[in-house]
Structure formats: structure tokens, C-alpha cells
Scaffold this motif. Sequence first.
Motif, PDB file in Angstrom:
ATOM      1  N   UNK A   3       0.821  -1.231   0.000  1.00 43.19           N
ATOM      2  CA  UNK A   3       0.000   0.000   0.000  1.00 43.19           C
ATOM      3  C   UNK A   3       0.847   1.270   0.000  1.00 43.19           C
ATOM      4  N   UNK A   4       1.900   1.262   0.847  1.00 45.30           N
ATOM      5  CA  UNK A   4       2.723   2.480   0.963  1.00 45.30           C
ATOM      6  C   UNK A   4       3.380   2.822  -0.374  1.00 45.30           C
ATOM      7  N   UNK A   5       3.723   1.779  -1.107  1.00 45.30           N
ATOM      8  CA  UNK A   5       4.367   2.005  -2.402  1.00 45.30           C
ATOM      9  C   UNK A   5       3.372   2.606  -3.399  1.00 45.30           C
ATOM     10  N   UNK A   6       2.139   2.221  -3.269  1.00 47.17           N
ATOM     11  CA  UNK A   6       1.113   2.762  -4.171  1.00 47.17           C
ATOM     12  C   UNK A   6       0.900   4.255  -3.880  1.00 47.17           C
ATOM     13  N   UNK A   7       0.951   4.613  -2.592  1.00 46.11           N
ATOM     14  CA  UNK A   7       0.837   6.032  -2.221  1.00 46.11           C
ATOM     15  C   UNK A   7       2.068   6.794  -2.732  1.00 46.11           C
ATOM     16  N   UNK A   8       3.246   6.182  -2.541  1.00 44.40           N
ATOM     17  CA  UNK A   8       4.493   6.814  -3.011  1.00 44.40           C
ATOM     18  C   UNK A   8       4.432   7.030  -4.527  1.00 44.40           C
ATOM     19  N   UNK A   9       3.877   6.066  -5.231  1.00 44.23           N
ATOM     20  CA  UNK A   9       3.773   6.164  -6.698  1.00 44.23           C
ATOM     21  C   UNK A   9       3.002   7.422  -7.094  1.00 44.23           C
ATOM     22  N   UNK A  10       1.916   7.694  -6.411  1.00 42.54           N
ATOM     23  CA  UNK A  10       1.117   8.883  -6.730  1.00 42.54           C
ATOM     24  C   UNK A  10       1.959  10.148  -6.551  1.00 42.54           C
ATOM     25  N   UNK A  11       2.756  10.181  -5.484  1.00 41.98           N
ATOM     26  CA  UNK A  11       3.614  11.355  -5.234  1.00 41.98           C
ATOM     27  C   UNK A  11       4.675  11.502  -6.310  1.00 41.98           C
ATOM     28  N   UNK A  12       5.300  10.373  -6.648  1.00 42.14           N
ATOM     29  CA  UNK A  12       6.392  10.418  -7.634  1.00 42.14           C
ATOM     30  C   UNK A  12       5.851  10.887  -8.984  1.00 42.14           C
ATOM     31  N   UNK A  13       4.668  10.417  -9.345  1.00 38.10           N
ATOM     32  CA  UNK A  13       4.119  10.771 -10.660  1.00 38.10           C
ATOM     33  C   UNK A  13       3.803  12.276 -10.770  1.00 38.10           C
ATOM     34  N   UNK A  14       3.680  12.928  -9.600  1.00 35.65           N
ATOM     35  CA  UNK A  14       3.379  14.375  -9.622  1.00 35.65           C
ATOM     36  C   UNK A  14       4.644  15.236  -9.503  1.00 35.65           C
ATOM     37  N   UNK A  15       5.805  14.591  -9.349  1.00 34.78           N
ATOM     38  CA  UNK A  15       7.030  15.326  -8.986  1.00 34.78           C
ATOM     39  C   UNK A  15       7.404  16.399 -10.018  1.00 34.78           C
ATOM     40  N   UNK A  16       7.722  17.597  -9.502  1.00 33.00           N
ATOM     41  CA  UNK A  16       8.237  18.657 -10.374  1.00 33.00           C
ATOM     42  C   UNK A  16       9.444  19.310  -9.686  1.00 33.00           C
TER      43      UNK A  16
END
Length: 195
Positions: A3-16
Amino acid sequence: MNEKLIVLREEILKCRKCGLAQSRHHVIFGEGNLCAPIFLIGEAPGREEDLIGRPFVGKSGLLLDKILEACGFTRNEHVFISNVVKCRPPGNRVPTQQQVAVCLPWLLMQIELIDPKIIVLLGATALRYMAGPDYRISRDRGKWISCCGRLAISVYHPAALIRNPQLKRETWEDFKKIVMKYRELVDPHHYSHYL
Ligand code: URA
């Protein structure tokens, strides 16, 4: 499910956090088993990866898939594949130290959450930034080293094998070591047609 990795994925995909965000088409989070025993780390996404949104899908990726298949490994079950930086440097340049410094914490978090038994560093850039600047790929490939407190090994990058096919022989020896270590640490019955 990690689960934590799925949350991290959302953050990474938004990274600027760095300039690469301006020219990229996709952030390449990585792919594979979210609890993979083997974590493969490349340099940076190339043109095809940037357009498609997956790691190692160009020429290098085809070769990497062949090597994994020869080892009896699949992307879905045995490995997770990511890169030192998650967005394509324009012109496929080597990422700058500053770009790596900004992006690396994402990779370190991925490694912690996936918790692999073996890290495989694909090429000089991954070796330099993950193991330290004193390592040299031509001298240190195929040796078991420590990276993030975990067992790691470096091998030539698949793009180097395409440029210089003579390196394939040594690389196969290195991957044999990885299969042996996988049998020792993860699955003694692991099947590979060639080994
Ligand atoms: N080369 C890399 O280092 N990573 C990729 O994802 C593709 C090519």
C-alpha cells in the motif's frame, strides 16, 4: 499489496522538483513485482521509455529482457526495475549530479518499501550514485558490494553491450552469479533453462 508504495507512486508521478519535469512526457516510476527479491537500477529513461511510460522498453530493454529470460526471471515475478532518475534527460544525456540529488530519495524510498534481497546496478551511473564515486564499472562489475546496507552487484548496462558485444561474455558470468545468489537467498529450486 504494498500500500505504501502505491501512495508513493502517486507522489512520484506528480514530482516537479527538477527541470526535467518540463520536457518529460511521463515520470517512469518503474515496474515489476512490488515485493520483488531483485531490484534492478538503470540510469535514466530514454526516448521510448519517456513516450511509453515504462522502464527499459527500447533496444536496451529488449536485451535486458533476453538476459532476464535466460536467467529464468520475469519482470512480473522476480524483479522490480527502476532508474537513478525518473524523467528523461533531453538528448539522453547522463543525468547531472543535481538532477540525481533531487531524484535519488524517491529511489531510496522505493528500495526500502520493496525490500529486495539483491540489488543489481545496471551500468556506471547506477554504480556511481548507489555505491559511491570510487567504484569503476570495468573494475568492479561482478563483485558483491554493499549498497543502502543491502547486497548489491553491478553489471554492464545493456546499452554498453549493444555498443560493444564483446562485453556480453563477462556479463553472462555476472548474471550467473546473480542466479546462484538468488537460489541461495530466495529459492533453491529456481529454474533457469541455461544454468
Ligand atoms: N536505459 C536506462 O538506463 N533506463 C531505462 O529505463 C532505459 C534505458
